[in-house]
Design a protein around this motif. Structure first.
Motif, short mmCIF file in Angstrom:
data_model
loop_
_atom_site.label_atom_id
_atom_site.label_comp_id
_atom_site.label_asym_id
_atom_site.label_seq_id
_atom_site.Cartn_x
_atom_site.Cartn_y
_atom_site.Cartn_z
N UNK A 72 99.04 -29.15 3.66
CA UNK A 72 97.74 -28.94 4.31
C UNK A 72 97.46 -27.46 4.55
N UNK A 73 98.51 -26.66 4.61
CA UNK A 73 98.37 -25.29 5.09
C UNK A 73 98.26 -24.32 3.92
N UNK A 74 97.18 -23.51 3.93
CA UNK A 74 96.97 -22.50 2.89
C UNK A 74 96.62 -21.16 3.50
N UNK A 75 96.99 -20.95 4.75
CA UNK A 75 96.65 -19.72 5.46
C UNK A 75 97.80 -19.42 6.43
N UNK A 76 97.83 -18.23 7.02
CA UNK A 76 98.88 -17.92 7.99
C UNK A 76 98.86 -18.89 9.17
N UNK A 77 99.99 -18.98 9.87
CA UNK A 77 100.08 -19.92 10.98
C UNK A 77 100.45 -19.18 12.28
N UNK A 78 99.93 -19.73 13.36
CA UNK A 78 100.32 -19.33 14.71
C UNK A 78 101.06 -20.52 15.30
N UNK A 79 102.22 -20.26 15.91
CA UNK A 79 103.05 -21.33 16.47
C UNK A 79 103.04 -21.25 17.98
N UNK A 80 102.79 -22.38 18.63
CA UNK A 80 102.86 -22.46 20.09
C UNK A 80 103.92 -23.48 20.49
N UNK A 81 104.89 -23.03 21.28
CA UNK A 81 106.02 -23.87 21.67
C UNK A 81 105.99 -24.12 23.17
N UNK A 82 105.90 -25.38 23.56
CA UNK A 82 106.10 -25.76 24.96
C UNK A 82 107.48 -26.39 25.04
N UNK A 83 108.35 -25.80 25.85
CA UNK A 83 109.72 -26.29 25.88
C UNK A 83 109.84 -27.71 26.42
#
Length: 252
Positions: free
Chosen positions: A166-177
């Motif tokens: 699905x992904x064709x662009x840069x990604x930003x990752x958000x992590x909730x522990x």
């Protein structure tokens, strides 16, 4: 020589005072204590104060953003990205609830705000949420977000190939522990059952296949009246933060 990813730590509660990783060289501390209207729900005045305070700091960085009460700050960081991106959220909760009041952004509804208001977001993928909580997301929104549930994580233990397609662009990752089991993170909200090792496996696969332009980590545990419990909880979260930080820096 590769330039180190900037590390920005937002201190709302003072909890990082109990976590030794936060004293490591190179981490920029931003004192957010004393701000009004920013705890869990952020009103317009609080948003303006935060925008002014955070304006000097880059969105393309590793951000530590205190407890899950401030997870809505992911919406702010990705609003600063002026290019198409996909958002990958690792969280036990989908964070797609509507706030009770108009004009506020909330820790429980910020993903919907990104979905509906950010012109550059191309995909939102929520990893590790419980099936029960996913089922509570309105269908019209659920159709626009791809969920890789807690149960699927336990079954496959890896980043699915269909997500990468699905992904064709840069990604930003958000992590909730809170996506982690209680042995690996103590948070203010209910926990999932992913191990810290499983989370690292997922992150390494994402880094191997995608261009990651920014990350944030939330899920600290708010202060209690029991000092010994605070120290114990902070030591567990410190280990998770330290391991995640070192892994992200090594991959960036």
């Amino acid at each position: 020589m590769k330039k180190q990813l900037p590390i920005i730590l937002l201190n709302f509660s003072g909890v990082y005072d109990y976590e030794s990783f936060a004293s490591e060289k190179g981490i920029v501390h931003v004192d957010c204590r004393g701000l009004n209207g920013v705890d869990c729900y952020c009103d317009e005045e609080g948003r303006e104060e935060l925008r002014r305070l955070l304006a000097p700091y880059p969105a393309k960085a590793l951000h530590f953003i205190d407890s899950g009460d401030y997870h809505y700050l992911t919406e702010y960081w990705v609003s600063r990205l002026q290019e198409p991106f996909s958002l990958i959220v690792l969280d036990h909760h989908p964070d797609m609830q509507r706030p009770q009041w108009e004009g506020v952004v909330s820790c429980g509804g910020w993903v919907t705000d990104v979905l509906e208001n950010n012109p550059f977001v191309r995909n939102i993928i929520v990893v590790g949420a419980s099936d029960e909580l996913i089922s509570q997301v309105p269908e019209r929104l659920r159709e626009k977000v791809w969920f890789y549930s807690q149960a699927e994580i336990n079954h496959h233990q890896a980043w699915p190939s269909k997500a990468g397609k699905r992904i064709h662009e840069p990604v930003y990752i958000s992590i909730d522990k809170d996506v982690l089991r209680k042995q690996d993170a103590i948070t203010d909200w209910s926990n999932g059952d992913m191990s810290l090792l499983q989370l690292q496996v997922v992150l390494r696969i994402i880094y191997a296949n995608e261009k990651v332009i920014g990350v944030d980590i939330t899920g600290e545990c708010s202060a209690t009246l029991d000092y010994l419990s605070e120290v114990k909880d902070a030591s567990i979260n410190n280990r998770a933060n330290e391991e995640l930080m070192q892994m992200i820096l090594s991959e960036s």
